[in-house]
Design an enzyme around this catalytic site. Structure first.
Site, mmCIF file in Angstrom:
data_model
loop_
_atom_site.group_PDB
_atom_site.id
_atom_site.type_symbol
_atom_site.label_atom_id
_atom_site.label_comp_id
_atom_site.label_asym_id
_atom_site.label_seq_id
_atom_site.Cartn_x
_atom_site.Cartn_y
_atom_site.Cartn_z
ATOM 1 N N ARG A 164 0.906 -1.254 -0.114
ATOM 2 C CA ARG A 164 0.008 0.084 -0.067
ATOM 3 C C ARG A 164 0.883 1.239 0.022
ATOM 4 O O ARG A 164 0.630 2.081 -0.490
ATOM 5 C CB ARG A 164 -0.853 -0.060 1.460
ATOM 6 C CG ARG A 164 -2.025 -1.123 1.358
ATOM 7 C CD ARG A 164 -3.228 -0.665 0.399
ATOM 8 N NE ARG A 164 -3.852 0.548 1.294
ATOM 9 C CZ ARG A 164 -4.469 0.613 2.279
ATOM 10 N NH1 ARG A 164 -4.751 -0.645 2.941
ATOM 11 N NH2 ARG A 164 -5.022 1.567 2.948
ATOM 12 N N CYS A 182 -1.606 6.315 8.569
ATOM 13 C CA CYS A 182 -1.880 4.633 8.006
ATOM 14 C C CYS A 182 -2.980 5.165 7.212
ATOM 15 O O CYS A 182 -2.894 6.080 6.331
ATOM 16 C CB CYS A 182 -2.412 3.972 9.440
ATOM 17 S SG CYS A 182 -3.879 4.731 10.193
#
Length: 279
Positions: free
Chosen positions: A176, A236
């Site tokens: 990611r 995050c």
């Protein structure tokens, strides 16, 4: 009370008048599980369920953003969490959501908050007692307070691109972070904030769900090029796993790591924000 407590410690302390236990389990839609239903089926005796999705800013379109201080205090009071409580937080989630509630409690003024090492999984594996149903709690006073030094917003993150005053560490997976894997949220670009480093939150845990030692965790920060002696912000996907890195830093004595609450769900969705792919 230590920041991280063992199942043995909790078993010995249960029943003390000032001890409160929170189940902070949160599942993502992809998990296909219902945290509240699982709590009502089985939880550590005396625990209350902290609904992270509900205890958030309902006026913000971003997921699970911090609620106003008044709302947080009201929800804590309803859960029987009060000033002077010693609070132990645990979860049964693959995203280690106890750290999010640990961070929120600190931000909103609770002074003694610990995470149960290994969570509900370790508690169950050891054959320790559980109970079912909804707990009956007595309301307690929780003072309204918020320490925003532990939070960053998009404007501050943009300013930091210019000043580079704070290091930025991203808790998402490597795929990611680099952009090799698409973001699961529609309209959110892959990649990461320029200059940020990557420590996937899962790297802080052993196979049994317990935290690695402070020395092992510090080695992860060192390996990523993060200096724990300098200012640090964790980010995050949506603000849930960044606190895992903040907690890991706290285990090494650094208790002032801020969290970018909007995280990638905000940054990656804004086409004006610069995005980097690759390492």
């Amino acid at each position: 009370m230590n920041l991280l407590v063992s199942t043995e410690w909790l078993a010995a302390e249960m029943g003390k008048s000032d001890l409160r236990i929170i189940d902070a389990t949160l599942f993502l839609p992809a998990h296909g599980r219902n945290a509240r239903a699982e709590f009502e089926a089985a939880h550590i005796p005396g625990a209350v369920f902290f609904d992270i999705e509900e205890v958030s800013d309902a006026t913000n379109p971003l997921p699970t953003m911090l609620p106003p201080a008044e709302k947080f205090a009201s929800r804590c009071q309803a859960l029987g969490l009060g000033d002077g409580s010693r609070i132990v937080v645990y979860d049964n989630s693959p995203i280690r959501s106890a750290a999010r509630v640990w961070w929120m409690l600190h931000l909103f003024g609770a002074h003694e908050v610990a995470i149960l090492d290994g969570g509900f999984g370790k508690w169950q594996a050891e054959g320790r007692p559980v109970e079912s149903g909804k707990p009956i709690v007595r309301h307690r006073h929780f003072t309204v307070w918020a320490d925003k030094k532990l939070v960053r917003d998009a404007a501050q993150m943009t300013e930091n691109l210019r000043t580079k005053a704070e290091q930025v560490v991203d808790a998402r997976s490597a795929a990611r972070f680099t952009g090799a894997e698409a973001d699961p949220r529609p309209g959110v670009r892959p990649g990461h904030i320029p200059g940020s480093k990557n420590i996937p939150y899962a790297a802080l845990f052993n196979e049994d769900g317990t935290y690695k030692t402070p020395a092992e965790i510090k080695a992860l920060f060192d390996g990523a090029g993060i200096d724990l002696a300098k200012p640090l912000v964790a980010t995050c996907g949506s603000g849930i796993t960044a606190p895992v890195l903040a907690f890991g830093a706290a285990l090494n004595g650094k208790t002032d790591v801020a969290v970018y609450d909007g995280s990638w769900s905000e940054w990656g969705a804004n086409p004006h924000n610069p995005v980097v792919t690759g390492q």
